[in-house]
Motif scaffolding. Structure first.
Motif, PDB file in Angstrom:
ATOM      1  N   HIS A   1       0.852  -1.137  -0.158  1.00  0.00           N
ATOM      2  CA  HIS A   1      -0.146   0.054   0.425  1.00  0.00           C
ATOM      3  C   HIS A   1       0.742   1.407  -0.269  1.00  0.00           C
ATOM      4  N   ALA A   2       0.328   2.325  -0.745  1.00  0.00           N
ATOM      5  CA  ALA A   2       1.227   3.408   0.098  1.00  0.00           C
ATOM      6  C   ALA A   2       0.689   4.433   0.570  1.00  0.00           C
ATOM      7  N   ARG A   3       2.203   5.217   1.501  1.00  0.00           N
ATOM      8  CA  ARG A   3       1.776   5.960   1.883  1.00  0.00           C
ATOM      9  C   ARG A   3       1.779   6.605   2.006  1.00  0.00           C
ATOM     10  N   SER A   4       2.000   7.645   0.672  1.00  0.00           N
ATOM     11  CA  SER A   4       1.457   8.594   0.851  1.00  0.00           C
ATOM     12  C   SER A   4       1.181   8.954  -0.389  1.00  0.00           C
ATOM     13  N   VAL A   5      -0.067  10.408  -0.793  1.00  0.00           N
ATOM     14  CA  VAL A   5      -0.293  10.335  -1.983  1.00  0.00           C
ATOM     15  C   VAL A   5       0.710  12.168  -2.358  1.00  0.00           C
TER      16      VAL A   5
ATOM     17  N   ALA B   1      -3.290   7.795  11.424  1.00  0.00           N
ATOM     18  CA  ALA B   1      -3.126   8.420  10.338  1.00  0.00           C
ATOM     19  C   ALA B   1      -4.367   8.975   9.024  1.00  0.00           C
ATOM     20  N   ALA B   2      -4.711   7.187   8.869  1.00  0.00           N
ATOM     21  CA  ALA B   2      -5.703   7.633   7.844  1.00  0.00           C
ATOM     22  C   ALA B   2      -7.305   8.147   8.049  1.00  0.00           C
ATOM     23  N   SER B   3      -7.603   8.136   9.139  1.00  0.00           N
ATOM     24  CA  SER B   3      -9.036   8.817   9.781  1.00  0.00           C
ATOM     25  C   SER B   3      -8.805  10.896  10.002  1.00  0.00           C
ATOM     26  N   ALA B   4      -8.644  10.710   7.892  1.00  0.00           N
ATOM     27  CA  ALA B   4      -8.304  12.423   7.863  1.00  0.00           C
ATOM     28  C   ALA B   4      -9.742  13.476   8.672  1.00  0.00           C
ATOM     29  N   ASP B   5     -10.900  12.281   8.572  1.00  0.00           N
ATOM     30  CA  ASP B   5     -12.293  13.638   8.626  1.00  0.00           C
ATOM     31  C   ASP B   5     -12.410  13.171  10.669  1.00  0.00           C
ATOM     32  N   ASN B   6     -11.508  12.594  10.501  1.00  0.00           N
ATOM     33  CA  ASN B   6     -11.609  12.804  11.996  1.00  0.00           C
ATOM     34  C   ASN B   6     -10.145  12.742  12.424  1.00  0.00           C
ATOM     35  N   PRO B   7      -9.614  14.079  13.123  1.00  0.00           N
ATOM     36  CA  PRO B   7      -8.375  14.131  13.284  1.00  0.00           C
ATOM     37  C   PRO B   7      -7.690  13.604  14.909  1.00  0.00           C
ATOM     38  N   ALA B   8      -7.384  12.766  14.724  1.00  0.00           N
ATOM     39  CA  ALA B   8      -6.912  11.575  16.146  1.00  0.00           C
ATOM     40  C   ALA B   8      -5.338  11.711  16.286  1.00  0.00           C
ATOM     41  N   PRO B   9      -4.874  11.969  17.835  1.00  0.00           N
ATOM     42  CA  PRO B   9      -3.512  12.535  17.522  1.00  0.00           C
ATOM     43  C   PRO B   9      -2.748  10.990  16.643  1.00  0.00           C
ATOM     44  N   PRO B  10      -1.516  11.620  16.925  1.00  0.00           N
ATOM     45  CA  PRO B  10      -0.614  11.226  16.140  1.00  0.00           C
ATOM     46  C   PRO B  10      -0.749  10.200  17.043  1.00  0.00           C
ATOM     47  N   PRO B  11       0.006   8.227  15.938  1.00  0.00           N
ATOM     48  CA  PRO B  11      -0.243   6.854  15.942  1.00  0.00           C
ATOM     49  C   PRO B  11       0.608   7.270  18.115  1.00  0.00           C
ATOM     50  N   GLU B  12       2.415   7.756  17.634  1.00  0.00           N
ATOM     51  CA  GLU B  12       2.604   7.606  18.241  1.00  0.00           C
ATOM     52  C   GLU B  12       2.051   7.389  19.547  1.00  0.00           C
ATOM     53  N   GLU B  13       1.313   8.786  20.422  1.00  0.00           N
ATOM     54  CA  GLU B  13       0.944   9.584  20.832  1.00  0.00           C
ATOM     55  C   GLU B  13      -0.091   9.026  21.687  1.00  0.00           C
ATOM     56  N   ILE B  14      -1.083   7.739  21.176  1.00  0.00           N
ATOM     57  CA  ILE B  14      -1.623   7.404  21.479  1.00  0.00           C
ATOM     58  C   ILE B  14      -1.229   5.702  21.283  1.00  0.00           C
TER      59      ILE B  14
ATOM     60  N   SER C   1       1.081  14.415   0.819  1.00  0.00           N
ATOM     61  CA  SER C   1       0.216  14.008   2.474  1.00  0.00           C
ATOM     62  C   SER C   1       0.345  12.686   2.360  1.00  0.00           C
ATOM     63  N   PRO C   2       0.165  11.809   3.997  1.00  0.00           N
ATOM     64  CA  PRO C   2      -0.218  10.691   3.896  1.00  0.00           C
ATOM     65  C   PRO C   2      -1.645  10.297   3.488  1.00  0.00           C
ATOM     66  N   MET C   3      -1.244   8.916   2.360  1.00  0.00           N
ATOM     67  CA  MET C   3      -2.358   9.442   1.316  1.00  0.00           C
ATOM     68  C   MET C   3      -3.501   8.208   2.922  1.00  0.00           C
ATOM     69  N   PRO C   4      -4.239   8.520   2.818  1.00  0.00           N
ATOM     70  CA  PRO C   4      -6.053   8.221   3.829  1.00  0.00           C
ATOM     71  C   PRO C   4      -6.524   6.793   3.419  1.00  0.00           C
TER      72      PRO C   4
END
Ligand code: DCP
Ligand code: MG
Ligand code: MG
Length: 586
Positions: A403-407, A505-518, A439-442
């Protein structure tokens, strides 16, 4: 021992070619077409046709008008959209690759070698079976296994049985009685069984018939595959019949000899034959000169027509043109290659093609001056990109290969800011002045259960239009865009949900904190999480989100005070329950 006296390592190569590929794809899609003559049209040309149509004399690349004249009942199918053929092509390649490489998860010891598979064009594969046959033969010898039929295990763990000392599977060109007496012939024999297994598997899984050739080089495997079609296979052994088969080939059929070499060689053959004819005629004139003068016969009656210029076949060229003459004609490098091919030497390896670093779709147009138009064009391009990604990287059984991580969005733009006013002239157009933003790929784009158009909308609204605005710089700029390109880049193996960063990172419409933080905040071991099956991971993340764990990153003081311990425990319980481990019993 010098190199010359070392026994040559036996090689066994399979070439597999799908029969009347585009036309067969249409038959597989609509079996009612089977038995009817069908042709695939691109522009005014028949790019291919099935064998029923070929029986009317229609060939590949025939003019459509000619084809219809030859067969008025010809069923013509528009083949200008090749995406469906590309999908089949990829799927069949993946199927063969899956059989010829060890299953994921096999330990190093049990893994064994894999067979290199090279894809050439849409419907051809080369498979180098030498290593897997070598390993099989050594195991048999060291295990002193004399059972007959013999079990052959393919890298995937699939198996078949073959009889030793028997003939090859399918047709043979060569010397059957001495068969399997030398390692080289026994390698070819086993490879012919592998070819039959692969063709059978392709047919049972996709419905496509194919033809195969087996030989000790790519050259011979390809020539053998062409010997009998459709739905057949041929093994090219050594011996007189095999030499004759090769020598009778016209140069046109030899891959690696293009028209730049073939045409001068044909002219050279014609010239030499003309010289030979003149010598023979002169000879006859001398012999019969006296007789002719006595009888009054015309010289013309002595003209020999026994030496017609023959087609430049491998055998003819080899016997008439020396290596020295080849060097004069083509220079030493090319001459060496040609000479080697004419001797039947082709050591070229099977090269598994590297995967592309990026997959992109582009369109150019005279003008595009409104955001609405940009949005429409981007949706169209994004849908094509997602379809293309699916064709290239998606497999029904194994999911996403990568899968592509960026677009990345690229635009060719002329801009004028609002400050320049309605009459302000735009900056001049540049020949190829492109600007790019990434940008990151959703993650939503990888959900193949949703239609490509819906996923394309998400990609455009959530990611590409914001990127386009960045390209513009100021939101009220006037612009004229003449090119758009969307590229999927930064590939990672497996499906997107395996990559925990992209997942969040994918939840583009739900701006969650970065995964590292979670992950840090909740002290969940990312490796442990990543090792879980995708659906369980999804559940955990959903449970975390329901519990509000991912709503915001914790402040350092919260983290230090250990106020999250309850949530951490909750998330671990969810995990353990999902894994089927009941906490209360432990
Ligand atoms: N093709 C094409 N243009 C060409 C040659 C081929 O578009 N100049 C496409 C149509 C074919 C496919 O590629 O279906 C595979 O090419 P092949 O040469 O293998 O031809 P077929 O598979 O159609 O027929 P065959 O049974 O002879 O292999
Ligand atoms: Mg073909
Ligand atoms: Mg082909």
């Amino acid at each position: 021992m010098s190199l010359d006296t070392l026994p040559p390592q036996p090689r066994a190569i399979i070439q597999l070619d799908l029969d009347y590929f585009y036309a067969q794809a249409e038959e597989v899609r609509d079996p009612s077409l089977k038995g009817k003559p069908i042709a695939i049209q691109q522009k005014h040309i028949v790019v291919t046709c099935n064998y029923e149509a070929r029986s009317f004399g229609i060939g590949k690349l025939a003019l459509l008008t000619e084809a219809v004249k030859l067969c008025p009942s010809l069923v013509i199918i528009d083949g200008s959209d090749i995406s469906r053929y590309r999908r089949w092509s990829r799927q069949i390649f993946e199927l063969v690759l899956g059989i010829m490489t060890p299953k994921e998860g096999a330990s190093k010891e049990e893994e064994g070698p894999s067979a290199a598979v090279e894809k050439l064009g849409m419907d051809e594969l080369f498979i180098d079976c030498s290593e897997i046959i070598r390993t099989h033969s050594i195991r048999r010898q060291t295990g002193q296994d004399e059972s007959n039929p013999v079990r052959f295990e393919l890298p995937s763990g699939d198996e078949f049985f073959y009889l030793t000392g028997s003939y090859a599977e399918g047709h043979m060109i060569g010397t059957p009685p001495a068969f399997a007496e030398t390692p080289q012939t026994s390698y070819l024999q086993i490879a012919s069984h592998i070819a039959a297994f692969l063709r059978g598997r392709i047919f049972s899984e996709t419905g496509f018939t194919s033809s195969a050739g087996v030989g000790h080089s790519k050259l011979f495997a390809k020539l053998a595959a062409g010997a009998r079609k459709p739905n057949a296979q041929t093994c090219l052994l050594a011996g007189e019949a095999a030499s004759k088969f090769f020598d009778d080939m016209t140069l046109r059929k030899i891959p690696g000899i293009g028209s730049a070499v073939r045409k001068p060689l044909q002219s050279e053959v014609d010239r030499l034959m003309q010289e030979l004819r003149e010598i023979e005629e002169e000879d006859q004139r001398i012999k019969f000169g006296a007789l002719a003068s006595i009888s009054g016969l015309d010289d013309g009656t002595l003209k020999s027509d026994s030496l017609h210029p023959p087609a430049a076949t491998v055998g003819v060229v080899r016997s008439l043109i020396s290596q020295q003459r080849l060097e004069e004609m083509f220079g030493s490098k090319l001459a060496t290659q040609v000479h080697s091919l004419l001797q039947g030497h082709d050591p070229s390896p099977i090269v598994a093609a590297a995967l592309p670093q990026q997959i992109s779709i582009e369109d150019s147009f005279p003008h595009c001056t409104s955001l609405q138009e940009i949005s429409d064009r981007l949706k169209d391009l994004a849908a094509q990109l997602l379809e293309r990604l699916q064709e290239e990287e998606w497999n029904l059984r194994r999911g996403w290969r990568r899968h592509a991580r960026s677009v990345r969005l690229t635009g060719r733009l002329r801009k004028a800011s609002a400050a320049e006013g309605a009459t302000g002239s735009m900056r001049r157009a540049w020949n190829d002045d492109r600007e790019t933003r990434s940008s990151p790929m959703p993650v939503d784009v990888w959900d193949v259960d949703k239609p490509a158009t819906a996923r394309a909308s998400v990609l455009v609204e959530g990611t590409l239009l914001p990127l386009f605005n960045k390209l513009l710089g100021s939101p009220d700029s006037r612009f004229d865009c003449t090119l758009l390109n969307i590229a999927a880049t930064n590939f990672a193996t497996g499906s997107a949900s395996k990559d925990i960063r992209t997942f969040f990172a994918a939840s583009a419409d739900n701006p969650a904190p970065p995964p590292e933080e979670i992950l840090k905040a909740d002290e969940v071991d990312p490796e442990f999480l990543a090792a879980l099956p995708a659906d369980i991971r999804a559940e955990i993340v959903a449970a975390q989100q329901r519990a509000g764990i991912t709503k915001r990153p914790k402040t350092p003081s919260e983290a230090n005070a250990g106020r999250t311990s309850k949530r951490v425990k909750a998330s671990h319980i969810v995990m353990l329950e999902l894994l089927g481990l009941n906490m209360t019993n432990n």
